[in-house]
Scaffold this active site. Structure first.
Site, short mmCIF file in Angstrom:
data_model
loop_
_atom_site.label_atom_id
_atom_site.label_comp_id
_atom_site.label_asym_id
_atom_site.label_seq_id
_atom_site.Cartn_x
_atom_site.Cartn_y
_atom_site.Cartn_z
CB THR A 22 21.45 -2.23 -22.94
OG1 THR A 22 20.68 -2.89 -21.93
CG2 THR A 22 20.88 -2.54 -24.31
CG ASN A 23 22.15 -6.96 -20.63
OD1 ASN A 23 20.99 -7.37 -20.54
ND2 ASN A 23 22.75 -6.30 -19.64
CE LYS A 24 22.15 -10.58 -28.46
NZ LYS A 24 22.47 -11.78 -29.29
CB ALA A 89 21.36 -9.03 -17.48
#
Length: 210
Positions: A22-24, A89
């Protein structure tokens, strides 16, 4: 009275039953935009990836996890929307293969192959008719140049660009610092301020066009 569609947060790409990438993204910017739209009297739909944020009241809320789920939810709402703001995102890549069983630890390294996932913003940019379409560009270099390229390539009306290398703004922060660019050549620099104030400025700009 306008119908406003907003996406927020990250998406998740599963590797096996217990692992994923995943991402932040925390979703804070998208949720602030959804609240601002609601407060201005819009009929708001918020499509959100996994976050720890409370669901804003008096909006239509759709929880998703993967890129594919995000795509399907956006396409379901897109044609009836007046304003679409894609602040999520969304993962650009996903593992080429998904393991139905947990990948066991071996003696050597583990290598994963990735493949491109859906480019949702590009797809709805091609489908756009009378909608105002807003994208986000989270960049670590050449901020304005990369944002302008994305603005043109994806047929956007506006793009909100922010530098993710800044330690006091962006992901997880309560504040942001952005450049808003339009297809008509507008450029507005918003210095460090709360994400709620960024959202308010964004709708002021959009309202002038409408």
């Amino acid at each position: 009275g306008k119908k406003v569609l907003i996406t927020a947060g990250p998406t998740v790409a599963s590797i096996d039953p217990v692992r994923f990438i995943t991402n932040k993204s925390t979703g804070k910017m998208g949720y602030a935009i959804a609240k601002e739209a609601r407060n201005r009297g819009a009929n708001v739909t918020l499509i959100s990836g996994p976050t720890s944020l409370d669901i804003p009241r008096n909006i239509n809320f759709v929880r998703i996890s993967s890129n594919e789920e995000m795509k399907n939810a956006v396409l379901k709402e897109f044609s009836d929307s007046d304003i679409v703001i894609k602040s999520a995102a969304v993962a650009d890549y996903k593992p080429r293969t998904y393991s139905e069983q947990k990948i066991k630890k071996g003696d050597g390294d583990l290598e994963l192959a990735f493949t491109r996932d859906n480019d949702i913003l590009l797809e709805i940019g091609k489908k756009k008719q009378n909608q105002i379409l807003v994208g986000f560009a989270a960049e670590s270099q050449n901020l304005k140049e990369n944002a302008k390229s994305k603005l043109n390539k994806k047929n956007l009306d506006y793009i909100v660009a922010n530098d993710i290398t800044a330690s006091d703004t962006g992901f997880a922060s309560e504040d942001n610092k952005v450049i808003i660019l339009s297809k008509d050549g507008l450029e507005i620099n918003l210095d460090k301020m709360s994400k709620e104030k960024i959202a308010s400025n964004l709708f002021d700009i959009i309202a002038q066009k409408r």
